[in-house]
Design a protein around this motif. Structure first.
Motif, PDB file in Angstrom:
ATOM      1  N   ARG A 146       0.820  -1.221   0.000  1.00 47.99           N
ATOM      2  CA  ARG A 146       0.000   0.000   0.000  1.00 47.99           C
ATOM      3  C   ARG A 146       0.847   1.260   0.000  1.00 47.99           C
ATOM      4  N   ALA A 147       1.820   1.330   0.884  1.00 46.15           N
ATOM      5  CA  ALA A 147       2.658   2.527   0.970  1.00 46.15           C
ATOM      6  C   ALA A 147       3.401   2.780  -0.331  1.00 46.15           C
ATOM      7  N   ALA A 148       3.868   1.709  -0.953  1.00 48.23           N
ATOM      8  CA  ALA A 148       4.595   1.848  -2.215  1.00 48.23           C
ATOM      9  C   ALA A 148       3.681   2.353  -3.326  1.00 48.23           C
ATOM     10  N   MET A 149       2.432   1.904  -3.334  1.00 48.00           N
ATOM     11  CA  MET A 149       1.492   2.384  -4.336  1.00 48.00           C
ATOM     12  C   MET A 149       1.194   3.869  -4.161  1.00 48.00           C
ATOM     13  N   LEU A 150       1.011   4.280  -2.932  1.00 46.52           N
ATOM     14  CA  LEU A 150       0.764   5.698  -2.668  1.00 46.52           C
ATOM     15  C   LEU A 150       1.976   6.537  -3.072  1.00 46.52           C
ATOM     16  N   SER A 151       3.163   6.014  -2.820  1.00 46.24           N
ATOM     17  CA  SER A 151       4.387   6.723  -3.192  1.00 46.24           C
ATOM     18  C   SER A 151       4.518   6.819  -4.704  1.00 46.24           C
ATOM     19  N   ALA A 152       4.206   5.735  -5.418  1.00 45.02           N
ATOM     20  CA  ALA A 152       4.293   5.745  -6.877  1.00 45.02           C
ATOM     21  C   ALA A 152       3.345   6.783  -7.471  1.00 45.02           C
ATOM     22  N   ALA A 153       2.133   6.855  -6.931  1.00 46.88           N
ATOM     23  CA  ALA A 153       1.167   7.840  -7.414  1.00 46.88           C
ATOM     24  C   ALA A 153       1.650   9.253  -7.147  1.00 46.88           C
ATOM     25  N   ALA A 154       2.309   9.450  -6.018  1.00 50.61           N
ATOM     26  CA  ALA A 154       2.852  10.772  -5.695  1.00 50.61           C
ATOM     27  C   ALA A 154       3.935  11.168  -6.692  1.00 50.61           C
ATOM     28  N   HIS A 155       4.791  10.226  -7.058  1.00 49.48           N
ATOM     29  CA  HIS A 155       5.841  10.505  -8.041  1.00 49.48           C
ATOM     30  C   HIS A 155       5.236  10.850  -9.400  1.00 49.48           C
ATOM     31  N   LEU A 156       4.216  10.104  -9.788  1.00 51.74           N
ATOM     32  CA  LEU A 156       3.575  10.365 -11.077  1.00 51.74           C
ATOM     33  C   LEU A 156       2.905  11.733 -11.092  1.00 51.74           C
ATOM     34  N   SER A 157       2.208  12.050 -10.014  1.00 54.24           N
ATOM     35  CA  SER A 157       1.551  13.350  -9.916  1.00 54.24           C
ATOM     36  C   SER A 157       2.553  14.495  -9.951  1.00 54.24           C
ATOM     37  N   SER A 158       3.685  14.292  -9.295  1.00 58.60           N
ATOM     38  CA  SER A 158       4.726  15.320  -9.283  1.00 58.60           C
ATOM     39  C   SER A 158       5.297  15.541 -10.684  1.00 58.60           C
ATOM     40  N   ALA A 159       5.404  14.457 -11.452  1.00 57.98           N
ATOM     41  CA  ALA A 159       5.996  14.550 -12.790  1.00 57.98           C
ATOM     42  C   ALA A 159       5.038  15.126 -13.828  1.00 57.98           C
ATOM     43  N   PHE A 160       3.768  14.709 -13.787  1.00 55.91           N
ATOM     44  CA  PHE A 160       2.842  15.041 -14.872  1.00 55.91           C
ATOM     45  C   PHE A 160       1.582  15.780 -14.439  1.00 55.91           C
ATOM     46  N   GLY A 161       1.356  15.892 -13.130  1.00 57.29           N
ATOM     47  CA  GLY A 161       0.136  16.533 -12.655  1.00 57.29           C
ATOM     48  C   GLY A 161      -0.792  15.529 -11.993  1.00 57.29           C
ATOM     49  N   PRO A 162      -1.903  16.017 -11.433  1.00 55.54           N
ATOM     50  CA  PRO A 162      -2.828  15.137 -10.710  1.00 55.54           C
ATOM     51  C   PRO A 162      -3.317  13.978 -11.569  1.00 55.54           C
ATOM     52  N   LEU A 163      -3.500  12.833 -10.942  1.00 51.85           N
ATOM     53  CA  LEU A 163      -3.962  11.645 -11.650  1.00 51.85           C
ATOM     54  C   LEU A 163      -5.426  11.776 -12.057  1.00 51.85           C
TER      55      LEU A 163
END
Length: 251
Positions: A68-85
Motif C-alpha cells: 500500500r505505501a509503495a502504491m501511494l508513493s508511486a502515485a505521488a511521483h507520477l503526480s509530481s511529474a505530470f500533474g494530478p492523476l
C-alpha cells in the motif's frame, strides 16, 4: 473540466508486458501521460522507452502493487511529474493454476495480495493524488468470474472479487465523479499467460470461442482506452467482455 478536455494522467499497473504494456502504449498514443508501473524495473523501462520513441509521455515506476505505501508513493511521483492523476488501470496479477487440493497457502496469499489488495491500494492512490475533475478506474476481470474453468480456483476467486469490487466502487465513487468499470479479456496469449497455458490449452480455448480465434493484446487495450475516454463518460459499474463470445457460448 470534463474528461474530453482535461489532460489525462493515468497509472497502469503490470505495464511492463502483456495487456498492461499494450494499454500503456495505447493510452500514450491517445495523448495520455502514463505511469508505467511494474514490479520489474527492466520491463517498466522497456515500456517507457517504447512510448518515448513514439513521442509519448511516460514515467517508469518500480512497485509491488500489494504494498500500500509503495502504491501511494508511486502515485505521488507520477503526480509530481505530470500533474494530478485522472485514472488508474489495475492490470497487475500473479497467477498459479492447479487443482484445489494442491493450492499452496503462499501462492494463495500472493494471488490475493496482488489481485485483490492491489486494485484497492491502486484506487486509494488515485484518490490521494487526483485532481478536481472526472476520473476513471478500469479493473481487469476475466470470463472465469461467470463460468467454471478447471484448475483456476484461486484465479476465479480473485476475478470474482474484481467484478464485485468494480460494482461497489462504481456506486461509492460515482458521486465524486469517478467512473469504475472492468474489462474481461478472453484467451489472449500474453507472455505471462504462455508461461502457464500450453499450445494444447490455447487450441482448446480457440475451439470454444465463437469467433474461432484468440484475442490480441491490442484489442484489450482498445477497450481499456475506450472506457478511459470521453465516449464512455456515462458508463460505470460495467464489465465489458472482450472475449470473442466465449462467455455467452459457455453460459
Amino acid at each position: 473540466m470534463d474528461e474530453g478536455t482535461q489532460r489525462q494522467v493515468i497509472l497502469v499497473t503490470g505495464a511492463g508486458r502483456g495487456i498492461g504494456r499494450a494499454a500503456a502504449e495505447r493510452l500514450a498514443r491517445n495523448g495520455v501521460s502514463v505511469g508505467v508501473l511494474d514490479i520489474s524495473s527492466e520491463l517498466a523501462a522497456e515500456t517507457v522507452a517504447s512510448i518515448h520513441e513514439a513521442g509519448g509521455r511516460a514515467l517508469a515506476l518500480t512497485t509491488d502493487v500489494a504494498d500500500r505505501a509503495a502504491m501511494l508513493s508511486a502515485a505521488a511521483h507520477l503526480s509530481s511529474a505530470f500533474g494530478p492523476l485522472t485514472g488508474i488501470i489495475n492490470d497487475a496479477m500473479w497467477i498459479r493454476y492447479g487443482p484445489i487440493e494442491h493450492l499452496a497457502e503462499d501462492d494463495l496469499d500472493r494471488m490475493l495480495a496482488v489481485g485483490v489488495k492491489g486494485p484497492i491500494w491502486g484506487v486509494q492512490a488515485l484518490l490521494a493524488h487526483r485532481g478536481p475533475g472526472a476520473a476513471c478506474v478500469v479493473n481487469l476481470a476475466s470470463p472465469v468470474a461467470d463460468l467454471g474453468m478447471a484448475n483456476t480456483v484461486a484465479y476465479t476467486a480473485v476475478k470474482g472479487a474484481i467484478v464485485a469490487l468494480t460494482r461497489q466502487m462504481a456506486v461509492e465513487l460515482g458521486p465524486q465523479g469517478i467512473r469504475v468499470n472492468a474489462v474481461a479479456p478472453g484467451a489472449v496469449p500474453t507472455p505471462g499467460a504462455r508461461a502457464i497455458v500450453d499450445e494444447a490449452g490455447y487450441a482448446k480455448r480457440r475451439a470454444q470461442t465463437p469467433l474461432g480465434r484468440l484475442g490480441e493484446e491490442s484489442e484489450i487495450a482498445a477497450a481499456i482506452a475506450f472506457l478511459c475516454g470521453p465516449d464512455a463518460a456515462f458508463i460505470t459499474g460495467e464489465v465489458l467482455h472482450v472475449d470473442g463470445g466465449i462467455t455467452v457460448k459457455s453460459m
